[in-house]
Scaffold this motif. Sequence first.
Motif, PDB file in Angstrom:
ATOM      1  N   PHE A  27       0.776  -1.291  -0.011  1.00  0.00           N
ATOM      2  CA  PHE A  27       0.021  -0.022   0.129  1.00  0.00           C
ATOM      3  C   PHE A  27       0.832   1.382   0.074  1.00  0.00           C
ATOM      4  CE2 PHE A  27      -3.110  -3.289   1.110  1.00  0.00           C
ATOM      5  CZ  PHE A  27      -4.160  -2.956   0.116  1.00  0.00           C
ATOM      6  N   ARG A  28       2.045   1.172  -0.440  1.00  0.00           N
ATOM      7  CA  ARG A  28       2.806   2.283  -0.554  1.00  0.00           C
ATOM      8  C   ARG A  28       2.524   2.633  -1.988  1.00  0.00           C
ATOM      9  NH1 ARG A  28       8.119  -0.002   2.406  1.00  0.00           N
ATOM     10  NH2 ARG A  28       7.061   0.137   4.375  1.00  0.00           N
ATOM     11  N   SER A  29       1.971   1.822  -2.754  1.00  0.00           N
ATOM     12  CA  SER A  29       1.352   2.278  -4.155  1.00  0.00           C
ATOM     13  C   SER A  29       0.402   3.225  -4.164  1.00  0.00           C
ATOM     14  CB  SER A  29       0.929   1.025  -4.868  1.00  0.00           C
ATOM     15  OG  SER A  29       0.088   1.405  -6.014  1.00  0.00           O
ATOM     16  N   ARG A  30       0.561   4.218  -5.115  1.00  0.00           N
ATOM     17  CA  ARG A  30      -0.413   5.351  -5.363  1.00  0.00           C
ATOM     18  C   ARG A  30      -1.751   4.836  -5.850  1.00  0.00           C
ATOM     19  NH1 ARG A  30       0.612   9.248  -8.811  1.00  0.00           N
ATOM     20  NH2 ARG A  30      -0.654  10.452  -7.667  1.00  0.00           N
ATOM     21  N   GLU A  31      -1.844   3.328  -6.396  1.00  0.00           N
ATOM     22  CA  GLU A  31      -3.036   2.917  -7.114  1.00  0.00           C
ATOM     23  C   GLU A  31      -3.863   2.321  -5.752  1.00  0.00           C
ATOM     24  OE1 GLU A  31      -3.516   3.554 -10.340  1.00  0.00           O
ATOM     25  OE2 GLU A  31      -1.889   4.728  -9.798  1.00  0.00           O
ATOM     26  N   LEU A  45     -20.229   1.203   4.836  1.00  0.00           N
ATOM     27  CA  LEU A  45     -19.873   0.691   3.694  1.00  0.00           C
ATOM     28  C   LEU A  45     -18.361   1.042   3.345  1.00  0.00           C
ATOM     29  CD1 LEU A  45     -22.929   0.968   1.462  1.00  0.00           C
ATOM     30  CD2 LEU A  45     -22.035  -1.130   2.169  1.00  0.00           C
ATOM     31  N   CYS A  46     -17.702   0.231   2.815  1.00  0.00           N
ATOM     32  CA  CYS A  46     -16.385   0.572   2.451  1.00  0.00           C
ATOM     33  C   CYS A  46     -16.010   0.316   1.004  1.00  0.00           C
ATOM     34  CB  CYS A  46     -15.248  -0.120   3.345  1.00  0.00           C
ATOM     35  SG  CYS A  46     -15.162   0.678   4.826  1.00  0.00           S
ATOM     36  N   TYR A  47     -15.082   0.987   0.466  1.00  0.00           N
ATOM     37  CA  TYR A  47     -14.864   0.570  -1.094  1.00  0.00           C
ATOM     38  C   TYR A  47     -13.305   0.651  -1.119  1.00  0.00           C
ATOM     39  CZ  TYR A  47     -19.520   1.949  -1.402  1.00  0.00           C
ATOM     40  OH  TYR A  47     -21.014   2.104  -1.218  1.00  0.00           O
ATOM     41  N   MET A  48     -12.542  -0.480  -1.529  1.00  0.00           N
ATOM     42  CA  MET A  48     -11.118  -0.607  -1.885  1.00  0.00           C
ATOM     43  C   MET A  48     -10.820  -0.827  -3.084  1.00  0.00           C
ATOM     44  SD  MET A  48      -8.932  -3.053   0.785  1.00  0.00           S
ATOM     45  CE  MET A  48      -7.744  -3.982   0.106  1.00  0.00           C
ATOM     46  N   GLY A  49      -9.740  -0.061  -3.477  1.00  0.00           N
ATOM     47  CA  GLY A  49      -9.147  -0.265  -4.785  1.00  0.00           C
ATOM     48  C   GLY A  49      -7.654  -0.834  -4.654  1.00  0.00           C
ATOM     49  N   GLU A  75     -25.025   2.663  -4.507  1.00  0.00           N
ATOM     50  CA  GLU A  75     -26.014   3.794  -4.551  1.00  0.00           C
ATOM     51  C   GLU A  75     -25.564   5.016  -3.905  1.00  0.00           C
ATOM     52  OE1 GLU A  75     -29.907   2.344  -2.561  1.00  0.00           O
ATOM     53  OE2 GLU A  75     -29.663   0.503  -3.461  1.00  0.00           O
ATOM     54  N   GLU A  76     -24.866   4.916  -2.879  1.00  0.00           N
ATOM     55  CA  GLU A  76     -24.230   6.043  -2.257  1.00  0.00           C
ATOM     56  C   GLU A  76     -22.882   6.295  -2.697  1.00  0.00           C
ATOM     57  OE1 GLU A  76     -23.482   9.109  -0.416  1.00  0.00           O
ATOM     58  OE2 GLU A  76     -25.228   8.378   0.471  1.00  0.00           O
ATOM     59  N   THR A  77     -22.677   7.314  -3.484  1.00  0.00           N
ATOM     60  CA  THR A  77     -21.310   7.512  -3.930  1.00  0.00           C
ATOM     61  C   THR A  77     -20.539   8.696  -3.235  1.00  0.00           C
ATOM     62  OG1 THR A  77     -22.093   8.987  -5.875  1.00  0.00           O
ATOM     63  CG2 THR A  77     -21.827   6.495  -6.406  1.00  0.00           C
ATOM     64  N   GLU A  78     -21.153   9.138  -2.266  1.00  0.00           N
ATOM     65  CA  GLU A  78     -20.556  10.195  -1.551  1.00  0.00           C
ATOM     66  C   GLU A  78     -19.510   9.362  -0.464  1.00  0.00           C
ATOM     67  OE1 GLU A  78     -20.587  13.619  -1.419  1.00  0.00           O
ATOM     68  OE2 GLU A  78     -21.685  13.214  -3.166  1.00  0.00           O
ATOM     69  N   VAL A  79     -18.342   9.560  -0.625  1.00  0.00           N
ATOM     70  CA  VAL A  79     -17.350   8.900  -0.018  1.00  0.00           C
ATOM     71  C   VAL A  79     -16.343   9.746   0.612  1.00  0.00           C
ATOM     72  CG1 VAL A  79     -17.523   6.669  -1.563  1.00  0.00           C
ATOM     73  CG2 VAL A  79     -15.784   8.383  -2.228  1.00  0.00           C
ATOM     74  N   GLU A  80     -15.796   9.265   1.756  1.00  0.00           N
ATOM     75  CA  GLU A  80     -14.502   9.924   2.246  1.00  0.00           C
ATOM     76  C   GLU A  80     -13.386   8.982   2.237  1.00  0.00           C
ATOM     77  OE1 GLU A  80     -13.260  10.982   7.004  1.00  0.00           O
ATOM     78  OE2 GLU A  80     -15.345   9.833   6.462  1.00  0.00           O
ATOM     79  N   LEU A  81     -12.229   9.618   1.892  1.00  0.00           N
ATOM     80  CA  LEU A  81     -10.927   8.714   1.767  1.00  0.00           C
ATOM     81  C   LEU A  81     -10.423   8.592   3.177  1.00  0.00           C
ATOM     82  CD1 LEU A  81      -8.744   7.649  -0.102  1.00  0.00           C
ATOM     83  CD2 LEU A  81      -7.630   9.801   0.307  1.00  0.00           C
ATOM     84  N   LEU A  82     -10.441   7.227   3.216  1.00  0.00           N
ATOM     85  CA  LEU A  82      -9.773   6.751   4.909  1.00  0.00           C
ATOM     86  C   LEU A  82      -8.128   6.584   4.660  1.00  0.00           C
ATOM     87  CD1 LEU A  82     -12.439   3.933   5.721  1.00  0.00           C
ATOM     88  CD2 LEU A  82     -12.363   6.331   6.241  1.00  0.00           C
ATOM     89  N   VAL A  83      -7.759   6.029   3.620  1.00  0.00           N
ATOM     90  CA  VAL A  83      -6.467   5.830   3.406  1.00  0.00           C
ATOM     91  C   VAL A  83      -5.969   5.700   1.886  1.00  0.00           C
ATOM     92  CG1 VAL A  83      -4.544   4.431   4.177  1.00  0.00           C
ATOM     93  CG2 VAL A  83      -6.214   4.310   5.168  1.00  0.00           C
ATOM     94  N   GLY A  84      -4.814   6.354   1.579  1.00  0.00           N
ATOM     95  CA  GLY A  84      -4.323   6.377   0.274  1.00  0.00           C
ATOM     96  C   GLY A  84      -3.981   7.696  -0.185  1.00  0.00           C
ATOM     97  N   ASP A  85      -3.354   7.960  -1.341  1.00  0.00           N
ATOM     98  CA  ASP A  85      -2.801   9.256  -1.728  1.00  0.00           C
ATOM     99  C   ASP A  85      -4.073   9.837  -2.183  1.00  0.00           C
ATOM    100  OD1 ASP A  85      -2.040  10.830  -4.275  1.00  0.00           O
ATOM    101  OD2 ASP A  85      -0.321  10.545  -3.276  1.00  0.00           O
ATOM    102  N   GLU A  86      -4.330  11.151  -1.510  1.00  0.00           N
ATOM    103  CA  GLU A  86      -5.670  11.630  -1.981  1.00  0.00           C
ATOM    104  C   GLU A  86      -5.763  12.145  -3.449  1.00  0.00           C
ATOM    105  OE1 GLU A  86      -8.301  15.344  -0.034  1.00  0.00           O
ATOM    106  OE2 GLU A  86      -6.135  15.143   0.707  1.00  0.00           O
ATOM    107  N   ALA A  87      -5.007  12.641  -4.003  1.00  0.00           N
ATOM    108  CA  ALA A  87      -5.459  13.157  -5.199  1.00  0.00           C
ATOM    109  C   ALA A  87      -5.713  11.790  -6.232  1.00  0.00           C
ATOM    110  CB  ALA A  87      -4.183  14.069  -5.813  1.00  0.00           C
ATOM    111  N   ARG A  88      -4.499  11.118  -6.183  1.00  0.00           N
ATOM    112  CA  ARG A  88      -4.646   9.929  -6.923  1.00  0.00           C
ATOM    113  C   ARG A  88      -5.872   8.969  -6.629  1.00  0.00           C
ATOM    114  NH1 ARG A  88      -4.698   7.962 -11.880  1.00  0.00           N
ATOM    115  NH2 ARG A  88      -3.899   5.894 -12.015  1.00  0.00           N
ATOM    116  N   ALA A  89      -6.190   8.932  -5.444  1.00  0.00           N
ATOM    117  CA  ALA A  89      -7.381   8.128  -4.901  1.00  0.00           C
ATOM    118  C   ALA A  89      -8.610   8.618  -5.615  1.00  0.00           C
ATOM    119  CB  ALA A  89      -7.337   8.026  -3.546  1.00  0.00           C
ATOM    120  N   LYS A  90      -8.908  10.000  -5.330  1.00  0.00           N
ATOM    121  CA  LYS A  90     -10.040  10.721  -5.788  1.00  0.00           C
ATOM    122  C   LYS A  90     -10.211  10.531  -7.377  1.00  0.00           C
ATOM    123  CE  LYS A  90     -10.551  13.914  -2.028  1.00  0.00           C
ATOM    124  NZ  LYS A  90     -10.595  15.108  -1.529  1.00  0.00           N
TER     125      LYS A  90
END
Length: 112
Positions: A27-31, A45-49, A75-90
């Motif tokens: 998880f040092r990967s920006r992806e 609900l959580c979503y993980m890439g 259904e709910e696409t309003e999400v909050e980034l929990l972990v990850g590179d913010e710009a890339r994750a968004k």
Amino acid sequence: MPWYTFQTPATAPSQAAFAQLWSTVLFRSREACLFGGAATPRGQLCYMGVPEGAEDLVMDFLNTHRAMPLHGVPEETEVELLVGDEARAKALWEERITCSRENPEGCAMCSG
């Protein structure tokens, strides 16, 4: 890029517990990214890439949380980034949900 969804119970570990997962080499990967979505009676609900080809490295985590491949647009696409590179994750999340809306069956990213 494979996406998974799962729910964390109300008594689940805090965001700090997820952050520990991200201290691993994978998880040092920006992806790699983890988003928190809507709260439900059963938990959040959580979503993980996951970077392409890296599912084997997090299979225990996915199994522990009973994660399922994410298909279509939640259904709910309003999400909050929990972990990850913010710009890339968004950017990855926006790409994911936009593609799913426009072509839910035909996109390799959406269908896994």
